[in-house]
Design an enzyme around this catalytic site. Sequence first.
Site, short mmCIF file in Angstrom:
data_model
loop_
_atom_site.label_atom_id
_atom_site.label_comp_id
_atom_site.label_asym_id
_atom_site.label_seq_id
_atom_site.Cartn_x
_atom_site.Cartn_y
_atom_site.Cartn_z
N GLU A 7 0.82 -1.21 0.00
CA GLU A 7 0.00 0.00 0.00
C GLU A 7 0.85 1.26 0.00
O GLU A 7 0.48 2.26 -0.59
CB GLU A 7 -0.94 0.00 1.22
CG GLU A 7 -1.80 1.25 1.31
CD GLU A 7 -2.97 1.11 2.26
OE1 GLU A 7 -3.43 2.13 2.77
OE2 GLU A 7 -3.44 -0.02 2.47
N LYS A 8 2.01 1.18 0.64
CA LYS A 8 2.87 2.36 0.74
C LYS A 8 4.31 1.90 0.95
O LYS A 8 4.58 0.74 1.29
CB LYS A 8 2.42 3.27 1.88
CG LYS A 8 2.14 2.56 3.20
CD LYS A 8 1.52 3.52 4.19
CE LYS A 8 0.99 2.80 5.43
NZ LYS A 8 -0.15 1.93 5.16
N ASP A 102 -3.06 -2.60 3.18
CA ASP A 102 -3.36 -2.69 4.61
C ASP A 102 -4.54 -3.63 4.83
O ASP A 102 -5.38 -3.81 3.94
CB ASP A 102 -3.69 -1.30 5.16
CG ASP A 102 -2.44 -0.47 5.43
OD1 ASP A 102 -1.34 -1.04 5.41
OD2 ASP A 102 -2.56 0.76 5.64
N ASP A 104 -7.54 -3.83 5.60
CA ASP A 104 -8.90 -3.30 5.70
C ASP A 104 -9.46 -3.18 4.29
O ASP A 104 -8.79 -3.49 3.31
CB ASP A 104 -8.91 -1.95 6.42
CG ASP A 104 -8.01 -0.91 5.78
OD1 ASP A 104 -7.66 -1.07 4.59
OD2 ASP A 104 -7.65 0.07 6.45
N TYR A 320 -0.83 -2.32 13.65
CA TYR A 320 -1.61 -1.56 12.67
C TYR A 320 -2.56 -0.58 13.37
O TYR A 320 -3.37 -0.98 14.21
CB TYR A 320 -2.40 -2.54 11.80
CG TYR A 320 -3.24 -1.88 10.75
CD1 TYR A 320 -2.66 -1.19 9.70
CD2 TYR A 320 -4.63 -1.95 10.82
CE1 TYR A 320 -3.44 -0.58 8.73
CE2 TYR A 320 -5.41 -1.35 9.85
CZ TYR A 320 -4.81 -0.67 8.81
OH TYR A 320 -5.59 -0.07 7.85
N ARG A 322 -5.09 1.54 12.21
CA ARG A 322 -6.48 1.81 11.79
C ARG A 322 -7.41 0.65 12.14
O ARG A 322 -8.33 0.34 11.41
CB ARG A 322 -6.53 2.11 10.30
CG ARG A 322 -5.87 3.43 9.93
CD ARG A 322 -5.79 3.59 8.41
NE ARG A 322 -5.33 4.91 8.03
CZ ARG A 322 -4.06 5.29 8.00
NH1 ARG A 322 -3.12 4.43 8.35
NH2 ARG A 322 -3.73 6.51 7.64
#
Length: 760
Positions: A7-8, A102, A104, A320, A322
């Site tokens: 994701e990043k 991530d 989610d 994590y 979030r």
Amino acid sequence: MRLYIAEKPSLARAIAEGLGGQHKKNGCIECANGNVVTWCFGHILEQLDPNEYDEKYAHWHLDDLPIIPERWKLKVKKDARDQYKIIKDLIGKCDEVVNAGDPDREGQLLVDEVLQYVGNKKPVKRILLNALDDKSVKEALQALRPNENFVGMRNAALGRSRADWLVGMNLSRLYTIKAHDAGYDGVLSVGRVQTPTMALVVRRENEITHFKPTTHYVAQVLFHHANGNIQASWKMPKDMDGLDEEGRLLDASIAEGLIARIQSVPAKIEKIEQQKKQEGQHLPYSLSALQIEAGRRHGYTPQQVLDTMQKLYEQKFTTYPRSDCDYLPTNQLSDAPAILKNLAGIQKDGFSALVAKADTSIRSRAWNDKKISAHHAIIPTTVNPKFESLSEIEQNLYYMVAQAYLAQFFPIHTYQATRITIESDGEHFIANGKAILVNGWKDIYAKNKAEDDEKEGSAILPDCQEGDSVTFAGSKILEKETKPPKRFNPSTLLKAMKEIYKYVKDPSLKAELKECSGIGTEATRAGIIDGLQKRGFLAIDKKNLVPTDKACMAIKFLPETITYPDTTAVWEEELEEVLNGSLSLDDFQQKQEAKIRDFLKAAESIHIAPAKNAVLCPNCHKPMKRRKGKNGFFWGCTGYPECKTTFPDKNGKPDLKAHKSARTGKTATCPKCGKNLIQIKGSKGLFWACEDRDTCGATFNDEHGKPSIHLCPTCKKGYLSRYESRKKKGAFFWACSDRNCKTFLQDDNGKPGEPFPPRS
């Protein structure tokens, strides 16, 4: 080659370290055994704007609504084009892809949408990373799962994205146009989450503004027992006189009469109720729970908490951030000794000594595999953060996470609650007491003990038996005044978003929505609150949120189906159904499209009162609106076409005085469009202009107080106008107004003459 798409960059680096044999290249990292890791920067694709589907949507018109794409399209963000090309090329070369978003629904979508955009046909697996420490990464690398298992998560994120687009693009245009017609400036953005969130603050402010305090009284009596005194409060009969709807005593004389009556009357202990109670360990934090508590303890905004926890996560100190979960998987128990060893190094409030008392054999309610989905609660990792080197906010938040983790290895808090009922002259008085049997995990929160005691009622009651006699030993009548509800601050507003069932309009939805996760998500709530401030809907006043005039105006005329959370909370619940597969993405989208059409239909009857600063038309008293015509800006009545009043623009405002003096009052009929021609006194004398400057724009010379109307003899479309020659002063000619017609005529005493002779 196996390609991991993270994701990043921070997530990509952690995966690369877990794979080993790193060799950094442009936009990717080559690793051992033919593995390559690349990365996105969050969403590198974005939805098209309406005008990119059709140019006509560049201008906002009610007739174009609703805007619903027949085929949804994405585009590469400008600042991500280089990285997108790298990812596309790598997908073309690899044998297998691993989605490393991530854990989610947004993390699932942002990689899946890239794979779909490039037309990937290669097999895809999924890696779920709740922490970036080496142990967690290596375990996750050994537990890859088929990516198709997460199609529901992807569809839920996709449904959310499209629903937000439909609401934002359609309703923002709809109500902005309506607001402009009432004289309001700027864009009135509408969102399925941001609008009901904003409405919470507006309605709370209205409650405060219209609040009327109520003075009420509480009678307390001190009774003497042989083993000590008992402070008790009068339990007023529900049907007695002097009470308001809330059961508060409004007449002090009634309490005074009670006190006078019982002073010399025998009293006895009528009933003693004792119950052993337990309070389970403080659960580890989800993001929302941490944001709320950090706001209460330290005054941090939700966005500050999220940003800081993201930093701690990227440094591998915490898991994590979030997460929407408060529970932990049992396989994490094996990390407890290493984590507690790191926590023992925290020299704050005697924390190190508390860690030494931890009992890892204790299994608190937090260890529950059935409560785990894609994430688990936020906890410290096995990486030692060197607490003293962290910034102040990092220390405070890490310490809160550490406290909650340590609490899982302390005993349950146990106490005995006692309730004594005293009878005197037929009246009853209640005293509550509490005796702690095992303080347990609350030792960790010793600094908050006084506050907790005040909340729970911790009076120590003497040993006594039912039937024991007591005597009147004193009294006091407390005068209290009801207080208005407190304004929201960013943390309490976030809590309200999470507990949205408390604010629904339809009471029948409360039970159903209590199980809902609220409006917004763990990852988006802080950004929504921050965005409302940036868009000028909310402002900060002494750390509290207050609505601006713009927000109050919006909530007055927006339909309740948008401003109340009922509909939005149901939408979130539908997204959960999409996630678990009980509702298809197509069915979800059709529901949203139908709701958009309902909103548009309902808006037909909306009437918005003119803005306070609106310029009203002197003829029909409707607001004037600034428009752009062929010759620049001007002001037109919003009552058009019934009212055709216009004014020139002067520094962004209608020049009422100049336009009034320029008009002579004479009118005629425009031969081009049939509307009014107005005689105007210009700098070079009188002329006639069509009132419809935006569409028609016709002008004519003045001829003895009337418009000089001469149809072009050549094209039969345009009209002839008289001009003075630039080369020879006092020489005039006539030309056709149609740009495609090249007719030029000589001037014959102020009238069109013969064509000019051909040049020799």
